[in-house]
Enzyme design. Structure first.
Site, PDB file in Angstrom:
ATOM      1  CB  SER A 102      27.621  52.280  70.232  1.00  0.00           C
ATOM      2  OG  SER A 102      26.465  51.557  69.925  1.00  0.00           O
ATOM      3  N   GLY A 150      33.162  46.589  83.989  1.00  0.00           N
ATOM      4  CA  GLY A 150      34.233  46.756  83.373  1.00  0.00           C
ATOM      5  C   GLY A 150      35.366  47.733  83.022  1.00  0.00           C
TER       6      GLY A 150
END
Length: 549
Positions: free
Chosen positions: A70, A506
């Protein structure tokens, strides 16, 4: 040890030796799949080919495997699996992916056998995998590693080669709905979206509207290739000018949606005149942000919040016209600017719901509405129509005798066909935004002026262990460590129109801090003061936060 009777263990072992796991490498499958340096991913790709076959057998469906990282730098790569209706991989299978990727060589067979046992995978079932990749130099070789995994377990595959991530999601959904969602080819994707765009905008373009020019920064990625292929399907009134098209420059380097959003400035390689409408895709074309420079040369970002506001306002008007009591809702995260939430709730009277950060949380919540609009501020988002809503809208578009109602239903039907409901899609979202601006006769400045963003600042604080931070209320309030939320509350009281929250990263030992206030100076001060509170109460390491803006 449990054995799966029809698993060709010799083939698995033979191929496994060709895709050896580097010592000590531990990876976690998250919302974006696996992502790291491309030279560390060969074994992961092979094993995700294996896992995709098991998932396909278990669901009796085609499964997608997308090789992309991405918006990450060109040196990185990644992989994610796509479930039968074009959605993200089920959480229990994310755990299997992590377990399989991290297994030592001698344990791979045992892990595969355990997955088959736990998920009651029928080895007699055929498996079909479709594969796509982005334009990174490493992607073609890594795709071949996926194919090795698929063939080692006797799966069939179709390699679509270079596609955007949303296109592969679309193709998976088409395959598993007997093409009810659309034709299962890239050309089918172009035809479906372009026909819906033409039908939605014909009234606007035929009313003498001059050519609508849009400059697009393609992040030197796959979006440019696909837009060039799609261009001849689109009406000539929509004039697309592509920049950072991959002919030179590195993927995502000083360009793309993530760069523009993070740095709040123009990407490299694009020159614009005052008030020209521009947008940026990210590297795999699943995010989009808009922007322009005003006559004084000031940069104005139009992020996912404002895209969601434009789309939901448009849909709310059409739904009111249709009058079938279909409920619309907007889903945001804590990062959504407070002004957007206030505008939607108080001016547009559209209910807004907040979820934890991460597309899967937004997508899941949006499914609760007849029409659910979700966007992250970073420009990743889409619109979901429930089956009931879609059926009702298509029926009204065909049978309604009241002309105004039928016209509104037909426009909603066009939106259903134009939007990629499987995942955020920069091309699809761009076409919907362009259609709405044309229909409304809005300039980019008028769109931007719908509401004014509250000044904000995002910072991060290095900590010894991110797990000392625990949050509640969709990550808007901290419950641990004791005293941190009280400290944040006291700091927020010092500034007007202010709020702040903290959440653990995260992926790294970092705490992310967000603050907004009535002025940029106050937003910067609040963010710094909250960062200092995190540093003191949550085990900060390294340099103490200080005001450096």
């Amino acid at each position: 040890m449990l054995h799966s009777p029809d698993m060709d263990l010799d083939a698995i072992t033979k191929f496994s030796g060709l895709h050896a796991k580097p010592d000590g490498l531990i990876l976690q499958y998250g919302t974006a799949g696996f992502r790291t340096k491309a030279n560390c991913l060969d074994h992961v790709m092979y094993r995700m080919g294996l896992l995709a076959v098991l998932r396909s057998k278990q669901t009796k469906s085609t499964i997608g495997v997308m090789v992309t990282a991405s918006h990450n730098p060109e040196e990185d790569n990644g992989v994610k699996l796509i479930d039968p209706l074009g959605e993200m991989l089920a959480p229990s299978w994310e755990e299997h992916a992590t377990c399989l990727a991290n297994a030592e060589e001698q344990n791979v067979q045992a892990v595969l056998t355990e997955i088959c046992h736990r998920e009651t995978v029928n080895q007699q079932q055929k498996a079909m995998i479709i594969i796509g990749r982005d334009t990174r130099p490493s992607s073609e070789k890594l795709s071949q590693s996926v194919i090795d995994g698929v063939t080692a377990l006797g799966g069939q595959y179709h390699d679509y080669g270079l596609v955007t991530t949303p296109q592969l999601h679309y193709l998976v959904c088409c395959q598993n709905t007997n093409e009810q969602y659309g034709k299962a080819t890239v050309e089918g994707y172009y035809q479906k979206l372009s026909k819906a765009f033409v039908d939605l905008t014909k009234q606007s373009f035929s009313s003498g509207d001059e050519s609508r020019a849009l400059k697009i920064d393609c992040a030197s990625g796959i979006g440019a290739l696909k837009l060039k292929e799609m261009e001849h399907y689109l009406p000539r009134e929509l004039s697309l000018h592509l920049f950072n098209d991959g002919t030179k420059g590195k993927l995502n380097h000083l360009c793309g949606a993530d760069f523009v959003k993070s740095h709040q400035k123009l990407p490299l390689g694009i020159e614009i005149k005052p008030n020209e409408r521009c947008c940026s895709f990210d590297g795999d074309a699943d995010r989009i942000v808009y922007y322009y420079n005003d006559t004084d040369g000031h940069f104005h970002l139009i992020d996912g919040d404002k895209i969601a506001t434009l789309i939901s306002s448009f849909l709310k008007e059409l739904l009111l016209e249709v009058g079938e009591n279909l409920k619309i809702g907007v889903v945001q995260t804590a990062y959504a600017n407070g002004s957007s939430t206030q505008y939607l709730e108080e001016i547009m009277k559209v209910p807004v719901h907040c979820t934890k950060t991460g597309v899967k949380h937004l997508h899941h919540k949006a499914q609760e509405f007849d029409v659910g609009v979700y966007f992250e501020a970073n420009g990743h988002g889409t619109v979901l129509f429930s089956k009931t809503a879609e059926t009702k809208i298509r029926q009204l578009a065909k049978e309604e005798t009241d002309e105004k109602k039928r016209k509104a239903a037909m426009m909603l039907e066009n939106v259903i066909d134009l939007i990629n409901q499987t995942v955020g899609d920069a091309i699809s979202d761009m076409l919907l935004v362009e259609a709405i601006l044309a229909l409304k006769g809005l300039s980019v400045q008028q769109w931007d002026a719908i509401y004014t963003d509250l000044p904000n600042r995002q910072l991060k604080v290095m900590v010894a262990d991110r797990q000392v931070i625990d949050t509640t209320d969709a990550e808007r309030r901290a419950v641990r460590p004791i005293g941190l939320q009280e400290a944040i509350d006291d700091l927020v009281k010092k500034y007007r129109s202010s709020r702040a929250f903290v959440r653990p990263s995260g992926t790294e030992d970092v705490v992310r801090v967000y603050a907004e206030a009535d002025s940029q100076e106050n937003a910067d001060k609040l963010a710094t003061e909250v960062s200092l509170a995190v540093f003191q109460l949550a085990g900060g390491v390294g340099e103490r936060p200080n005001l450096v803006f």
